[in-house]
Write a protein that holds these residues in place. Structure first.
Motif, PDB file in Angstrom:
ATOM      1  N   ARG A 102      -4.764 -25.179  29.604  1.00  0.00           N
ATOM      2  CA  ARG A 102      -5.767 -26.295  29.096  1.00  0.00           C
ATOM      3  C   ARG A 102      -4.938 -26.816  27.620  1.00  0.00           C
ATOM      4  N   VAL A 103      -4.706 -28.105  27.518  1.00  0.00           N
ATOM      5  CA  VAL A 103      -4.084 -28.535  26.426  1.00  0.00           C
ATOM      6  C   VAL A 103      -4.829 -29.527  25.627  1.00  0.00           C
ATOM      7  N   ALA A 104      -5.049 -29.365  24.350  1.00  0.00           N
ATOM      8  CA  ALA A 104      -5.863 -30.155  23.230  1.00  0.00           C
ATOM      9  C   ALA A 104      -4.674 -31.114  23.033  1.00  0.00           C
ATOM     10  N   MET A 105      -4.631 -32.386  23.228  1.00  0.00           N
ATOM     11  CA  MET A 105      -3.519 -33.151  22.725  1.00  0.00           C
ATOM     12  C   MET A 105      -4.019 -34.244  21.782  1.00  0.00           C
ATOM     13  N   LEU A 106      -3.626 -34.407  20.626  1.00  0.00           N
ATOM     14  CA  LEU A 106      -4.153 -35.069  19.573  1.00  0.00           C
ATOM     15  C   LEU A 106      -3.285 -36.483  19.295  1.00  0.00           C
ATOM     16  N   HIS A 150      -1.363 -29.809  21.238  1.00  0.00           N
ATOM     17  CA  HIS A 150      -0.082 -30.497  21.106  1.00  0.00           C
ATOM     18  C   HIS A 150      -0.142 -31.979  20.285  1.00  0.00           C
ATOM     19  N   ALA A 151       0.170 -31.985  19.048  1.00  0.00           N
ATOM     20  CA  ALA A 151      -0.120 -33.187  18.095  1.00  0.00           C
ATOM     21  C   ALA A 151       1.062 -34.227  18.151  1.00  0.00           C
ATOM     22  N   HIS A 152       0.463 -35.452  18.147  1.00  0.00           N
ATOM     23  CA  HIS A 152       1.612 -36.575  18.292  1.00  0.00           C
ATOM     24  C   HIS A 152       1.404 -37.342  16.873  1.00  0.00           C
ATOM     25  N   TYR A 153       2.338 -37.257  16.197  1.00  0.00           N
ATOM     26  CA  TYR A 153       2.651 -38.071  14.918  1.00  0.00           C
ATOM     27  C   TYR A 153       2.047 -36.956  13.780  1.00  0.00           C
ATOM     28  N   TRP A 154       2.567 -37.364  12.457  1.00  0.00           N
ATOM     29  CA  TRP A 154       2.116 -36.451  11.483  1.00  0.00           C
ATOM     30  C   TRP A 154       0.548 -36.273  11.220  1.00  0.00           C
ATOM     31  N   PRO A 213      -1.046 -21.702  19.653  1.00  0.00           N
ATOM     32  CA  PRO A 213       0.037 -22.589  19.060  1.00  0.00           C
ATOM     33  C   PRO A 213      -0.132 -23.944  18.783  1.00  0.00           C
ATOM     34  N   LEU A 214       0.546 -24.141  17.695  1.00  0.00           N
ATOM     35  CA  LEU A 214       0.712 -25.630  17.578  1.00  0.00           C
ATOM     36  C   LEU A 214       2.100 -26.542  17.908  1.00  0.00           C
TER      37      LEU A 214
END
Length: 439
Positions: free
Chosen positions: A9-13, A115-119, A135-136
């Motif tokens: 399960r991925v939380a993508m931001l 999984h974060a996209h952009y700062w 994990p980040l």
């Protein structure tokens, strides 16, 4: 620990731009394509992906299905409208609270990785990953220090606060994903990233959408095949309401100084002044940064006497973009900075030669002289020569087309998803090791 019996399960931001937005205007661009393509491919590999983005309209539902195994969650954080990207740091607390509330009504340990996209997303993801003890993973997409080192004349530098925020995300992330080896070096040299935590995963292209025209050239020599392909392009231009017998150069992207469509307009002026063939320049994109950007581009064309050669249209969905690429003789990517250059990779896959600036990740996408043409500067004279010479040489265009098509399968999203899953696994190991080191 992740239960191996259930899907990852991925939380993508993606705080500042939604994967549902049309790329090519405002803040929507290659990152939107990246997030959507990666999420779909991860789902095909068995993962479940939830993409959190900021709500920008009261009409947006809380959850929008994007594909099997993928949904978009709208989080209320600040006014729905009237905020641009530079206003969003002040809304990160509200955004993060909304993300945490989503997890709060589920069983503990619901998400396996952030999984974060952009700062901006990295700042929110940092807190969420700590709260959930997962994990980040951060993909920065662009970096302030890189952009500021390659500013277009008259462009506004990225603020110091962004660079500081990027440093914090780099330090907090258990894994950093770079699109190219060049970006990986920038993360280590400019931001002090630990090399062992930086992974290179090249983005993908939807090869079912971006594919060449179905023109049979079996049994033909290169010159005859090139003539047949050019005839097909003329018929496609006519179908799009463009002059069929005039060569077409396509620019697809946001109309802003960073992306440099003005360089192409100035190049048309140079071609005109030297009495060379002046192609049609089709700009598929909307204003970004300045609301007047499109009008300024059109005014520049009028000033240079090439207004009848510049056509500006709104950005289009991927299937229509691919159709426009198949109608073009050349796709031009004159950006001052590109972390990768998805448009160049998409054009290659569609069978259209690419002329691009030799910046950022573009030399990774294009092999200069073999699969495309790289331009060393942003001089209108240099670009006029590069474009004009290529339009004058159909056999060279045919050779670039063939080599580009042969290279394009390396950019499939399914390959990228498999590599990203390996990054997620490594990030779990790093997080565990960092926790042990803290005692």
């Amino acid at each position: 620990m992740t239960d191996p019996r259930r899907p990852l399960r991925v939380a993508m931001l993606s705080v500042h731009t939604s994967p549902l937005d049309q790329p090519g205007t405002g803040d929507a661009g290659g990152m939107n394509v990246y997030v959507t393509g990666l999420a779909r491919a991860l789902a095909r590999e068995g993962a479940t992906v939830e993409i959190f983005t900021r709500r920008t309209s009261g009409a947006q539902p809380d959850v929008v299905p994007l594909a099997d195994g993928v949904c978009v969650r709208h989080v209320s954080a600040g006014p729905f409208e009237g905020l641009d990207k530079n206003d969003l740091p002040g809304q990160l607390c509200a955004f993060t609270a909304g993300v945490l509330r989503t997890e709060a009504w589920r069983e503990a340990g619901w998400y396996d990785v952030v999984h974060a996209h952009y700062w901006l997303s990295g700042q929110a993801g940092w807190l969420a990953a700590d709260r959930w003890d997962v994990p980040l993973v951060a993909t920065m997409h662009t970096l302030a220090r890189v952009k500021n080192a390659a500013l277009a004349p008259g462009d506004t530098p990225e603020p110091a606060g962004r660079a500081i925020g990027e440093e914090q995300v780099v330090d907090a992330a258990d894994a950093l994903v770079a699109s190219t080896a060049q970006e990986a070096r920038e993360l280590t040299s400019l931001y002090g990233a630990a090399p062992e935590r930086v992974h290179v995963v090249e983005p993908g292209v939807d090869l079912d959408v971006f594919r060449p025209a179905l023109v049979s050239t079996d049994g033909l020599d290169r010159a005859a095949a090139a003539a047949l392909v050019d005839a097909d392009r003329r018929s496609r231009r006519a179908a799009l309401g463009l002059p069929p017998d005039r060569p077409l150069v396509l620019f697809a992207g946001r109309v802003q100084l960073l992306k440099a469509p003005d360089v192409l307009v100035r190049a048309l002026g140079v071609l005109r002044d030297h009495e060379r063939l002046v192609p049609t320049l089709l700009v598929l994109g909307g204003a970004s940064g300045r609301a007047t950007a499109v009008r300024e581009l059109q005014a520049l064309a009028a000033q240079l006497g090439v207004e009848d050669r510049v056509v500006v249209r709104a950005p289009v969905p991927a299937d229509e973009l691919a159709a426009h690429m198949r109608a073009a003789d050349v796709v031009a990517v004159p950006s001052h900075s590109e972390s990768f250059g998805l448009v160049a990779a998409e054009a290659q896959a569609a069978g259209t030669p690419v002329v691009a600036a030799a910046v950022g990740g573009l030399p990774t996408v294009l092999d200069d002289g073999a699969t495309g043409v790289l331009v060393a500067d942003h001089s209108a004279w240099t670009w006029a020569e590069a474009i004009g010479d290529l339009l004058d040489d159909p056999e060279r265009r045919a050779a670039l087309r063939e080599a580009g098509l042969a290279a394009s399968p390396r950019f499939g999203w399914d390959r990228a998803a498999k590599e990203m899953l390996a990054v997620y696994a490594d990030a779990r190991s790093v997080r565990s090791a960092r926790a042990r080191a803290r005692g």
